[in-house]
Design a protein around this motif. Structure first.
Motif, short mmCIF file in Angstrom:
data_model
loop_
_atom_site.label_atom_id
_atom_site.label_comp_id
_atom_site.label_asym_id
_atom_site.label_seq_id
_atom_site.Cartn_x
_atom_site.Cartn_y
_atom_site.Cartn_z
N VAL A 1 -5.22 5.62 12.33
CA VAL A 1 -5.08 5.32 10.97
C VAL A 1 -3.90 4.86 10.19
O VAL A 1 -3.70 3.73 9.45
N TYR A 2 -3.02 5.67 10.22
CA TYR A 2 -1.51 5.47 9.44
C TYR A 2 -0.92 4.34 9.96
O TYR A 2 -0.52 3.37 8.77
N GLY A 3 -1.07 3.99 11.25
CA GLY A 3 -0.47 2.60 11.65
C GLY A 3 -1.16 1.46 10.89
O GLY A 3 -0.73 0.58 10.25
N THR A 4 -2.61 1.46 11.03
CA THR A 4 -3.34 0.34 10.47
C THR A 4 -3.13 0.32 8.89
O THR A 4 -2.93 -0.73 8.41
N MET A 5 -3.12 1.55 8.17
CA MET A 5 -2.59 1.53 6.65
C MET A 5 -1.51 0.92 6.32
O MET A 5 -1.33 0.26 5.25
N ALA A 6 -0.40 1.31 7.22
CA ALA A 6 0.82 0.62 6.78
C ALA A 6 0.81 -0.82 7.03
O ALA A 6 1.40 -1.61 6.33
N ALA A 7 0.14 -1.35 8.16
CA ALA A 7 0.14 -2.65 8.25
C ALA A 7 -0.67 -3.41 7.20
O ALA A 7 -0.34 -4.42 6.62
N LEU A 8 -1.74 -2.93 6.72
CA LEU A 8 -2.74 -3.50 5.87
C LEU A 8 -1.95 -3.46 4.36
O LEU A 8 -2.22 -4.58 3.70
N ALA A 9 -1.11 -2.52 4.11
CA ALA A 9 -0.45 -2.37 2.86
C ALA A 9 0.44 -3.82 2.59
O ALA A 9 0.83 -4.27 1.65
N ARG A 10 0.86 -4.21 3.78
CA ARG A 10 1.71 -5.62 4.03
C ARG A 10 0.81 -6.74 4.03
O ARG A 10 0.95 -7.73 3.44
#
Length: 342
Positions: free
Chosen positions: A121-130
């Motif tokens: 979840v945290y990895g996906t959120m970090a990627a999506l933010a960019r």
């Protein structure tokens, strides 16, 4: 002179060993610059140096615990500053514990869930933010056959993988709603020959092993790169994954009873677990571990079938037609029996 095209950048979590390491090498062979995320800093630093020397790509080692949301987001920011815009993010990091529920603590469940589920979840959120800012990119979440059919002795891991599947499906609908071109895939893996069976937490007293058939991590890495480079919703790797998922759809109760017998012997050897065996559930294990575990003598590295959602729909359509045919035949038989009894 025309400007040379920028090289694609991939982020691989859990890159220190196992499937994550194999993924880093697979993407580097394809010419990607690679960011390597792992709790164990020395291994990913060495791997970054090897990829730069052998593959001629850019490689950045970023020590981070995927259970720390702020640290993961900070890692993503550093990657974009030092390596370039993230094109692909692959969530591989996981942690498990082999034990019946009665032998686990609440903290064991919490930690396995933080790494295996919340880490994705945290990895996906970090990627999506960019990626949202650019309206492009691909995210691959790594699931498992155990995300659809749980097995005994791995309740914490199975629960986390079920959660990954639910999170991925919910997010995919949101991306469609928002009209975004960001690709989101889920790759369900079979048993893979990785070091986890020697360093995973284990309360059984016996050495753990993958359930046969076993595949090499390079097989998983190729499937994950395929998912990243093609618009695929889901991907099941190998016959064993598809059989487990379909069997649970058709006869879950029978599978429950089968796994009550076979699920223990399939995951444990007769050898006792060494008292000083390392455990990576709470702390990383130091040492130069590669992608492979100790099962090279049986692990397969040749052709392994990939089943995407297109194949899944065809299989399930055939299953549905078969069940419909059985229902119709049963209805005709019942009518004939009634007619004979009149």
């Amino acid at each position: 002179m025309p400007k040379a095209p920028a090289r694609r950048v991939v982020v691989v979590t859990g890159a220190g060993a196992g499937v994550g390491r194999a993924c880093a090498e697979e993407f580097a062979r394809a010419g990607y610059d690679v960011a390597l995320l792992s709790r164990e800093p020395e291994r990913v630093v060495r791997l970054a140096e090897q990829l730069e020397a052998l593959r001629g790509v850019g490689a950045l080692a970023v020590p981070v615990d995927m259970a720390d949301a702020q640290a993961v987001d900070a890692a993503a920011g550093r990657i974009e500053r030092e390596l370039g815009e993230i094109d692909v993010w692959v969530n591989v990091a996981m942690a498990t514990v082999f034990a019946p529920v009665s032998a686990l603590s609440a903290r064991d469940f919490e930690r396995a869930t933080q790494v295996t589920y919340l880490g994705q979840v945290y990895g996906t959120m970090a990627a999506l933010a960019r990626m949202r800012q650019r309206n492009r990119g691909a995210i691959v979440n790594v699931g498992s056959a155990l995300a659809s059919r749980a097995v005994p002795l791995q309740s914490a891991y199975c629960g986390a993988k079920f959660a990954v599947r639910g999170f991925t499906d919910a997010l995919r609908s949101e991306l469609i709603h928002d009209g975004l071109e960001i690709r989101l895939s889920l790759v369900d893996l079979p048993a893979i020959n990785t070091p986890q069976f020697d360093w995973a937490a284990n309360r059984t007293g016996r050495r753990a092993r993958p359930v046969a058939p076993v595949y090499q991590p390079e097989v998983a890495a190729r499937a994950i790169r395929f998912a990243a480079e093609h618009r695929r919703r889901t991907l099941w790797l190998g016959w064993s994954t598809s059989r487990a998922i379909v069997a649970d759809l058709l006869a879950p109760g029978l599978v429950d009873h089968y796994l009550a017998r076979a699920g223990y012997r399939g995951q444990l050897t007769d050898a006792p677990r060494p008292a000083d065996a390392p455990e990576n559930l709470y702390m990383p294990v130091a040492g130069d571990f590669g992608a492979h575990g100790r099962f090279d003598d049986e692990a397969q590295d040749g052709f392994v079938p990939l089943f995407t959602e297109r194949h899944v729909h065809a299989v399930m359509g055939g299953v549905a037609l078969g069940l419909l045919g059985l229902a119709m035949a049963f209805g005709r038989l019942r009518r004939q029996v009634r007619a004979c009894l009149r």
